[in-house]
Design an enzyme around this catalytic site. Structure first.
Site, short mmCIF file in Angstrom:
data_model
loop_
_atom_site.label_atom_id
_atom_site.label_comp_id
_atom_site.label_asym_id
_atom_site.label_seq_id
_atom_site.Cartn_x
_atom_site.Cartn_y
_atom_site.Cartn_z
N GLU A 120 1.06 -1.01 -0.33
CA GLU A 120 0.34 -0.20 -0.37
C GLU A 120 1.23 1.30 0.20
O GLU A 120 0.52 2.27 -0.04
CB GLU A 120 -1.09 0.24 1.10
CG GLU A 120 -2.15 -0.94 1.14
CD GLU A 120 -2.90 -1.29 -0.39
OE1 GLU A 120 -2.54 -1.35 -1.40
OE2 GLU A 120 -4.31 -0.59 0.82
N THR A 168 -6.25 5.78 -5.27
CA THR A 168 -6.55 6.78 -3.80
C THR A 168 -5.34 7.38 -3.53
O THR A 168 -5.44 8.40 -2.44
CB THR A 168 -5.66 5.32 -3.72
OG1 THR A 168 -6.80 3.91 -3.28
CG2 THR A 168 -6.26 5.47 -1.31
N1 LIG Z 1 -0.96 -6.08 -7.58
C1 LIG Z 1 -1.88 -4.78 -7.93
N2 LIG Z 1 -2.78 -5.00 -7.60
C2 LIG Z 1 -3.56 -4.26 -8.20
N3 LIG Z 1 -3.39 -2.54 -8.04
C3 LIG Z 1 -1.79 -2.36 -8.37
C4 LIG Z 1 -0.90 -4.07 -8.47
N4 LIG Z 1 0.12 -3.66 -8.31
C5 LIG Z 1 0.60 -2.16 -7.91
N5 LIG Z 1 -0.81 -1.88 -8.30
C6 LIG Z 1 -0.72 -0.07 -8.42
O1 LIG Z 1 -2.04 -0.09 -7.65
C7 LIG Z 1 -2.48 0.92 -8.15
C8 LIG Z 1 -3.84 0.89 -7.82
O2 LIG Z 1 -4.39 1.00 -6.24
P1 LIG Z 1 -5.11 2.30 -6.00
O3 LIG Z 1 -5.28 3.33 -6.54
O4 LIG Z 1 -4.40 1.83 -4.17
O5 LIG Z 1 -6.85 1.26 -5.90
P2 LIG Z 1 -7.82 0.59 -5.28
O6 LIG Z 1 -8.60 1.44 -4.22
O7 LIG Z 1 -8.45 -0.53 -6.22
O8 LIG Z 1 -6.58 -0.23 -4.34
C9 LIG Z 1 -2.60 1.32 -10.08
O9 LIG Z 1 -1.96 2.33 -9.66
C10 LIG Z 1 -2.07 0.32 -10.13
O10 LIG Z 1 -1.40 0.37 -11.65
N1 LIG Z 2 -8.03 4.52 3.81
C1 LIG Z 2 -7.87 4.67 2.54
C2 LIG Z 2 -8.81 3.27 1.99
C3 LIG Z 2 -8.69 3.38 0.60
O1 LIG Z 2 -8.82 2.19 0.16
P1 LIG Z 2 -9.10 1.88 -1.65
O2 LIG Z 2 -10.25 0.75 -1.15
O3 LIG Z 2 -9.74 2.84 -2.11
O4 LIG Z 2 -7.62 1.67 -2.40
C4 LIG Z 2 -8.22 5.84 2.15
O5 LIG Z 2 -9.75 5.67 2.43
O6 LIG Z 2 -7.38 6.44 1.51
#
Ligand SMILES: Nc1ncnc2c1ncn2[C@@H]1O[C@H](COP(=O)(O)OP(=O)(O)O)[C@@H](O)[C@H]1O
Ligand SMILES: N[C@@H](CCOP(=O)(O)O)C(=O)O
Length: 292
Positions: A120, A168
């Site tokens: 994360e 995020t």
């Molecule tokens: N194994 C993975 N699965 C999903 N997203 C990934 C992974 N590795 C890296 N990423 C990157 O993380 C980002 C998505 O994460 P995030 O914005 O936190 O979305 P989510 O809310 O779906 O977790 C994208 O930029 C994606 O390319």
């Molecule tokens: N507490 C975080 C949770 C983000 O969750 P995601 O599923 O959108 O990666 C936030 O609210 O930023």
């Protein structure tokens, strides 16, 4: 290959920003691992074309590094990235559990939470644990500075995922820096109500506890049609509606008998503003499953 099914998760649940999270029965990522000299990653499935296969940029790669467990990793994405459904966390949690088994590291699921959070940190800039904790422990989780509390729950849910991308990282930038004491008092009351509702398996209490005047209004602006979708879900019987994680997913807590009508109402409301979406009729579910 050793295989793990790792669930989608919904963080925050309105009143519990960066604290509450829940594992979803579906969707899920499938993570497969086998020992290798160095880590390689192959992605397939929902939105995989947008996810780097470079281990230094993938959450599963960050976990392999943190565990010092090089592996050939294959991930079939059921959880689309940038969804608000813990996509990055599902892969990180799945990889953490799989590599822990593969290399007989002997860490408990709780001990794997901070390791999965390294993924994360890679994608959102902060090692927030509110997705990886439920992705590893299942049920409803509370992440606090002094540890994680978990309770099993099976509250029925509808999650509607619009065809919009909200990262995020971007959605964390719109979170207000401060709030009033009045909002703080309201948030504490909501969060406490939600927690008791999870323990009692009471969708009405959980729904009341999902209200939030601080973070959700700022994030709702990033989601076209959010207010109409929320109203439609409430009219169709939802007990509470909020942004799932950082969005753009929208989550509704409900009674099982209303799930199908709520899903239809949310899909129609997004459609009315010209946004394609898909709905998951789901519930709070278990943590990851290992298949050998
Ligand atoms: N194994 C993975 N699965 C999903 N997203 C990934 C992974 N590795 C890296 N990423 C990157 O993380 C980002 C998505 O994460 P995030 O914005 O936190 O979305 P989510 O809310 O779906 O977790 C994208 O930029 C994606 O390319
Ligand atoms: N507490 C975080 C949770 C983000 O969750 P995601 O599923 O959108 O990666 C936030 O609210 O930023």
């Amino acid at each position: 290959m050793l295989t793990v099914r790792a669930p989608a998760t919904s963080a925050n649940l309105g009143s519990g920003f960066d604290v509450f999270g829940a594992a979803l029965e579906r969707p899920a990522d499938i993570v497969r691992v086998e020992r290798a000299e160095e880590t390689t990653i192959e992605m397939s499935g929902a939105g995989s074309e947008f996810i780097p296969e470079d281990p230094a940029k993938n959450t599963a790669g960050a976990v392999a590094e943190a565990l010092d467990a090089p592996a050939r990793i294959k991930i079939d994405k059921g959880v689309r990235p940038a969804s608000g459904l813990g996509s990055s966390a599902a892969s990180a949690a799945g990889a953490a559990l799989a590599l822990n088994e593969l290399y007989d590291r002997g860490l408990s699921r709780s001990e794997l939470v901070p390791i999965a959070a390294e993924g994360e940190a890679l994608v959102s800039g902060e090692a927030h644990q509110d997705n990886v904790a439920p992705a590893l422990l299942g049920g409803f989780t509370i992440v606090a500075d002094d540890g994680v509390t978990q309770v099993d729950s099976s509250i029925p849910l509808v999650v509607c995922l619009p065809d919009i991308v909200v990262s995020t990282r971007d959605a964390r930038r719109v979170v207000p820096d401060s709030t009033s004491v009045e909002n703080m008092v309201d948030t504490v009351g909501r969060a406490a109500t939600l927690t008791v509702g999870m323990h009692r398996e009471d969708p009405a209490m959980v729904g009341r506890g999902m209200e939030d005047n601080v973070v959700t209004p700022a994030r709702a602006k990033l989601i076209d049609g959010y207010d109409a979708v929320r109203d439609a879900a409430l009219d169709a019987g939802a007990m509470g509606v909020t942004v799932s994680g950082a969005g753009p997913g929208v989550i509704a807590a409900c009674y099982e008998s209303d799930r199908s009508a709520i899903a239809g109402a949310m899909l129609d409301a997004f459609d009315d503003v010209g946004v394609d979406s898909r709905a998951y009729q789901t519930r709070i579910g278990d943590g990851p499953t290992v298949y050998r």
